[in-house]
Design a protein around this motif. Structure first.
Motif, mmCIF file in Angstrom:
data_model
loop_
_atom_site.group_PDB
_atom_site.id
_atom_site.type_symbol
_atom_site.label_atom_id
_atom_site.label_comp_id
_atom_site.label_asym_id
_atom_site.label_seq_id
_atom_site.Cartn_x
_atom_site.Cartn_y
_atom_site.Cartn_z
ATOM 1 N N ASP A 123 0.823 -1.207 0.000
ATOM 2 C CA ASP A 123 0.000 0.000 0.000
ATOM 3 C C ASP A 123 0.856 1.255 0.000
ATOM 4 O O ASP A 123 2.057 1.224 0.289
ATOM 5 C CB ASP A 123 -0.921 0.001 1.229
ATOM 6 C CG ASP A 123 -2.245 0.693 0.946
ATOM 7 O OD1 ASP A 123 -2.306 1.494 -0.002
ATOM 8 O OD2 ASP A 123 -3.219 0.419 1.665
ATOM 9 N N HIS A 129 -2.534 5.271 5.583
ATOM 10 C CA HIS A 129 -2.327 3.929 5.057
ATOM 11 C C HIS A 129 -1.058 3.295 5.613
ATOM 12 O O HIS A 129 -0.043 3.964 5.787
ATOM 13 C CB HIS A 129 -2.230 3.954 3.525
ATOM 14 C CG HIS A 129 -3.496 4.323 2.839
ATOM 15 N ND1 HIS A 129 -3.818 5.626 2.554
ATOM 16 C CD2 HIS A 129 -4.522 3.568 2.389
ATOM 17 C CE1 HIS A 129 -4.985 5.664 1.947
ATOM 18 N NE2 HIS A 129 -5.447 4.431 1.836
ATOM 19 N N ARG A 228 -9.054 2.916 10.645
ATOM 20 C CA ARG A 228 -9.801 4.122 10.298
ATOM 21 C C ARG A 228 -10.921 4.375 11.295
ATOM 22 O O ARG A 228 -11.165 5.528 11.692
ATOM 23 C CB ARG A 228 -10.381 4.009 8.890
ATOM 24 C CG ARG A 228 -11.382 5.117 8.566
ATOM 25 C CD ARG A 228 -11.768 5.181 7.123
ATOM 26 N NE ARG A 228 -10.678 5.705 6.311
ATOM 27 C CZ ARG A 228 -10.822 6.063 5.025
ATOM 28 N NH1 ARG A 228 -11.985 5.937 4.432
ATOM 29 N NH2 ARG A 228 -9.797 6.523 4.354
ATOM 30 N N GLU A 283 1.870 2.467 -4.377
ATOM 31 C CA GLU A 283 1.646 1.286 -3.549
ATOM 32 C C GLU A 283 2.865 0.368 -3.564
ATOM 33 O O GLU A 283 3.351 -0.047 -2.507
ATOM 34 C CB GLU A 283 0.405 0.518 -4.031
ATOM 35 C CG GLU A 283 -0.917 1.186 -3.716
ATOM 36 C CD GLU A 283 -1.241 2.325 -4.662
ATOM 37 O OE1 GLU A 283 -0.562 2.437 -5.714
ATOM 38 O OE2 GLU A 283 -2.157 3.108 -4.364
#
Length: 370
Positions: A123, A129, A228, A283
């Motif tokens: 990622d 992230h 999150r 990513e």
């Protein structure tokens, strides 16, 4: 593209913040609140499944209905240990085994299955992230009684209320390989609408794949990113804070009280000019950068591709200086480095920059700081 033994060992040794057996964390409290909200709403029992992150590739993809050419299968974005075994890319990979265990059930059945844990991806590197985030799958499986769209909306509403009491939410149609009537659940925040979870009615072919008669069995499926969810609940804008050992930060990760900002160290930026193949993206580069930094990976706040230029379009002097190969691209990459507990010296920042540069640059000419 298979993981080496050191890579696999490193991945499996990462602490799962959702697991009480690995130490107390606010993520566990949030998960408990969500599970209690659902079992209370439906008056049904819940079973928590904690299984190894190493799963059969077939369970991660095929048995959940992913097409053979689905982009999510691309080896660039997943972590394979062998041709048939991988580090799960979602906690849904544990669902086929759960459904298989119900094949012999003949009586009425109604239960919530909770599958939390780490998942592993290649990622981007930024404040929201990481390569190994936490997820939870919440599946209500029922025999002798049809679950409907109304039950699905009740599921979504109960989860939102448990995570963000009083928040406004909306359902946006979404397609998933293993559900029908799929929805993306967005919540309203000061920054606008943000995705919290996705859900749907369990697809008939997924049930049939485990020997369950879709005329007798039905289900609801919801998947949510726990990182999150916790960040939204506490008002945190940097995912690295969830794992910080700084006592000023770690003490706040034991409850669901709003985040009280602490004075963070200044960020340092370093730009890299590298040669890469045309398929390089944030990513895959982010994953390589994390691997190169090892124990210092938490210092990397973000990695952003600012520009990309086919080498054939470079000035001839630059082309020759870099000794570029046809088909490559010249990427300008910006690294933002920030330790959460100390100020980086220029020498430390340069050393980190060079580690990442050597790992990312696909050319014979190295432009190092020292």
């Amino acid at each position: 593209m298979y993981l080496s033994i050191p890579q696999l060992t490193s991945a499996l040794s990462l602490r799962d913040l959702s697991d009480p057996a690995q130490g107390e964390h606010a993520m566990q409290t949030l998960l408990t609140d969500v599970v209690n909200a659902l079992t209370g709403t439906w008056t049904i029992p819940a079973t928590v499944h904690r299984t190894t992150p190493l799963v059969a590739t077939a369970d991660n993809y095929d048995r959940l209905g992913y097409a053979p050419d689905d982009v999510t299968r691309d080896a660039r974005y997943s972590r394979h240990a062998s041709p048939t075994v991988m580090l799960r890319s979602h906690t849904s990979a544990g669902i086929p085994a759960v459904l298989d265990s119900l094949a012999s059930v003949q009586d009425a059945y109604d239960q919530l299955h909770v599958l939390p844990g780490l998942v592993y991806r290649r990622d981007a590197v930024d404040r929201t992230h990481v390569g190994a985030p936490h997820q939870v799958d919440l599946w209500r499986i029922k025999a002798r009684g049809l679950l409907t769209d109304g039950d699905l909306h009740n599921l979504a509403g109960a989860v939102v209320e448990a995570v963000l009491p009083g928040a406004r939410w909306r359902a946006v149609p979404a397609n998933h390989s293993y559900t029908s009537h799929g929805m993306q659940i967005d919540v309203e925040t000061p920054a606008g609408w943000l995705e919290l979870a996705e859900c749907g009615l369990v697809g008939a072919r997924i049930l049939r794949g485990s020997g369950l008669d879709a005329r007798r069995w039905s289900g609801l499926a919801l998947g949510m990113g726990l990182d999150r969810a916790l960040m939204l609940r506490k008002g945190i804008d940097d995912i690295r804070l969830l794992r910080s050992p700084d006592p000023r930060i770690a003490s706040q990760m034991l409850d669901l009280e709003p985040w009280r900002p602490v004075s963070l160290m200044p960020a340092v930026r370093r730009d890299l000019s590298i040669l890469c193949g045309p398929d390089a993206d944030e990513e895959t580069l982010g994953d390589v950068a994390r691997e190169a930094l090892g124990g210092d990976a938490e210092v990397l706040e973000s990695l952003v591709i600012r520009t990309r230029t086919p080498v054939e379009q470079l000035p001839s002097a630059a082309y020759l200086r870099l000794q570029a190969q046809q088909g490559q691209e010249n990427l300008l990459v910006r690294l933002t480095l920030q330790a959460l507990d100390r100020t980086l010296t220029d020498a430390e920042a340069n050393a980190l920059r060079d580690h990442v540069y050597v790992a990312l640059h696909e050319g014979p000419v190295l432009e190092l700081t020292g």
